[in-house]
Motif scaffolding. Structure first.
Motif, PDB file in Angstrom:
ATOM      1  N   SER A 120      34.966  61.060  64.712  1.00  0.00           N
ATOM      2  CA  SER A 120      36.282  61.630  65.010  1.00  0.00           C
ATOM      3  C   SER A 120      36.750  62.451  63.822  1.00  0.00           C
ATOM      4  O   SER A 120      36.392  62.174  62.680  1.00  0.00           O
ATOM      5  CB  SER A 120      37.295  60.518  65.283  1.00  0.00           C
ATOM      6  N   THR A 121      37.564  63.452  64.124  1.00  0.00           N
ATOM      7  CA  THR A 121      38.162  64.232  63.052  1.00  0.00           C
ATOM      8  C   THR A 121      39.672  64.155  63.164  1.00  0.00           C
ATOM      9  O   THR A 121      40.221  64.006  64.256  1.00  0.00           O
ATOM     10  CB  THR A 121      37.696  65.707  63.086  1.00  0.00           C
ATOM     11  N   THR A 162      39.416  66.712  58.721  1.00  0.00           N
ATOM     12  CA  THR A 162      38.575  65.818  57.940  1.00  0.00           C
ATOM     13  C   THR A 162      38.174  64.623  58.801  1.00  0.00           C
ATOM     14  O   THR A 162      38.792  64.373  59.839  1.00  0.00           O
ATOM     15  CB  THR A 162      39.302  65.362  56.659  1.00  0.00           C
ATOM     16  N   VAL A 163      37.171  63.912  58.361  1.00  0.00           N
ATOM     17  CA  VAL A 163      36.726  62.734  59.092  1.00  0.00           C
ATOM     18  C   VAL A 163      37.854  61.699  59.118  1.00  0.00           C
ATOM     19  O   VAL A 163      38.451  61.382  58.079  1.00  0.00           O
ATOM     20  CB  VAL A 163      35.462  62.122  58.452  1.00  0.00           C
ATOM     21  N   THR A 164      38.140  61.212  60.296  1.00  0.00           N
ATOM     22  CA  THR A 164      39.202  60.221  60.467  1.00  0.00           C
ATOM     23  C   THR A 164      38.899  58.961  59.648  1.00  0.00           C
ATOM     24  O   THR A 164      37.790  58.436  59.689  1.00  0.00           O
ATOM     25  CB  THR A 164      39.344  59.860  61.952  1.00  0.00           C
ATOM     26  N   PRO A 206      38.238  62.668  69.120  1.00  0.00           N
ATOM     27  CA  PRO A 206      37.054  61.805  69.072  1.00  0.00           C
ATOM     28  C   PRO A 206      35.773  62.622  69.264  1.00  0.00           C
ATOM     29  O   PRO A 206      35.798  63.670  69.923  1.00  0.00           O
ATOM     30  CB  PRO A 206      37.268  60.848  70.251  1.00  0.00           C
ATOM     31  N   HIS A 207      34.694  62.146  68.664  1.00  0.00           N
ATOM     32  CA  HIS A 207      33.373  62.762  68.838  1.00  0.00           C
ATOM     33  C   HIS A 207      33.367  64.251  68.494  1.00  0.00           C
ATOM     34  O   HIS A 207      32.674  65.037  69.135  1.00  0.00           O
ATOM     35  CB  HIS A 207      32.859  62.558  70.268  1.00  0.00           C
ATOM     36  N   TYR A 208      34.129  64.647  67.489  1.00  0.00           N
ATOM     37  CA  TYR A 208      34.312  66.063  67.162  1.00  0.00           C
ATOM     38  C   TYR A 208      33.088  66.677  66.487  1.00  0.00           C
ATOM     39  O   TYR A 208      32.687  67.782  66.809  1.00  0.00           O
ATOM     40  CB  TYR A 208      35.547  66.226  66.264  1.00  0.00           C
ATOM     41  N   ALA A 209      32.526  65.976  65.530  1.00  0.00           N
ATOM     42  CA  ALA A 209      31.407  66.547  64.775  1.00  0.00           C
ATOM     43  C   ALA A 209      30.404  65.454  64.446  1.00  0.00           C
ATOM     44  O   ALA A 209      30.738  64.269  64.402  1.00  0.00           O
ATOM     45  CB  ALA A 209      31.913  67.190  63.487  1.00  0.00           C
ATOM     46  N   MET A 210      29.183  65.886  64.192  1.00  0.00           N
ATOM     47  CA  MET A 210      28.149  64.944  63.783  1.00  0.00           C
ATOM     48  C   MET A 210      28.220  64.680  62.299  1.00  0.00           C
ATOM     49  O   MET A 210      28.455  65.598  61.513  1.00  0.00           O
ATOM     50  CB  MET A 210      26.762  65.490  64.121  1.00  0.00           C
ATOM     51  N   SER A 211      27.980  63.434  61.953  1.00  0.00           N
ATOM     52  CA  SER A 211      27.850  63.080  60.541  1.00  0.00           C
ATOM     53  C   SER A 211      26.538  63.660  60.023  1.00  0.00           C
ATOM     54  O   SER A 211      25.727  64.165  60.804  1.00  0.00           O
ATOM     55  CB  SER A 211      27.851  61.564  60.373  1.00  0.00           C
TER      56      SER A 211
END
Length: 179
Positions: free
Chosen positions: A170-171, A136-138, A158-163
């Motif tokens: 980060s996730t 999930t989003v951190t 960090p920088h795992y997925a785009m919003s």
């Protein structure tokens, strides 16, 4: 969507059989969740047709039992959903992945997400799973919910997925040992 006298019913969609109205409700829930910024794999613009296509694409996995679909209904209409990925490689058959927890905006802040997570945990136990994992989003409200339900933070990426707006986020990878 839910008044104090409307019962919430959590159930599994058996064999991936969904009525057209159920598919529309799932698509609407997905579309609205993405519109409100849910980081569940989609980027804006994202519309109803794309949401319908997402659910249509998943139907074979539900039919084969690779993924299990739980829904929360309020007044008979789907207001939330979560999936449990049960089809794992041989070295991971003890594990279940919790994915795509979402609640329609009209059903939020009423305990639906918590009820869906409790039900998905029970389903995982029925399937003989002894470990649940999710991401999930951190720092999100979802992370707080999962922590309150006994999930442990394994780490963050960090920088795992785009919003939904295209920003890298980060996730948090989380797990829960089922004993």
């Amino acid at each position: 969507m839910q008044s104090s006298n409307e019962e919430v019913v959590i159930s599994e969609v058996q064999g991936g059989v969904l009525t057209p109205a159920d598919l529309d409700a799932l698509a609407e829930t997905l579309m609205q969740s993405v519109a409100l910024g849910a980081s569940i794999g989609f980027i804006l613009p994202f519309g109803f047709v794309q949401a319908q296509a997402f659910w249509q694409k998943l139907l074979p996995a539900f039919e084969r039992g690779e993924k299990r679909l739980l829904v929360a209904r309020v007044a008979g209409k789907i207001a939330g959903t979560v999936q449990l990925v049960v089809d794992q490689p041989a070295n991971g058959i003890h594990r279940g992945d919790v994915v795509k927890l979402m609640v329609h905006p009209d059903g939020r802040r009423k305990g639906l997400a918590r009820k869906l997570m409790t039900a998905v945990e029970a389903l995982a136990r029925e399937e003989g799973k002894t470990l649940l994992v999710l991401d999930t989003v951190t720092g999100s409200p979802a992370q707080t919910l999962y922590e309150n339900l006994g999930f442990t933070l394994s780490g963050t990426i960090p920088h795992y997925a785009m919003s939904t707006k295209g920003m890298l986020e980060s996730t948090s990878v989380m797990y829960k040992v089922l004993v």
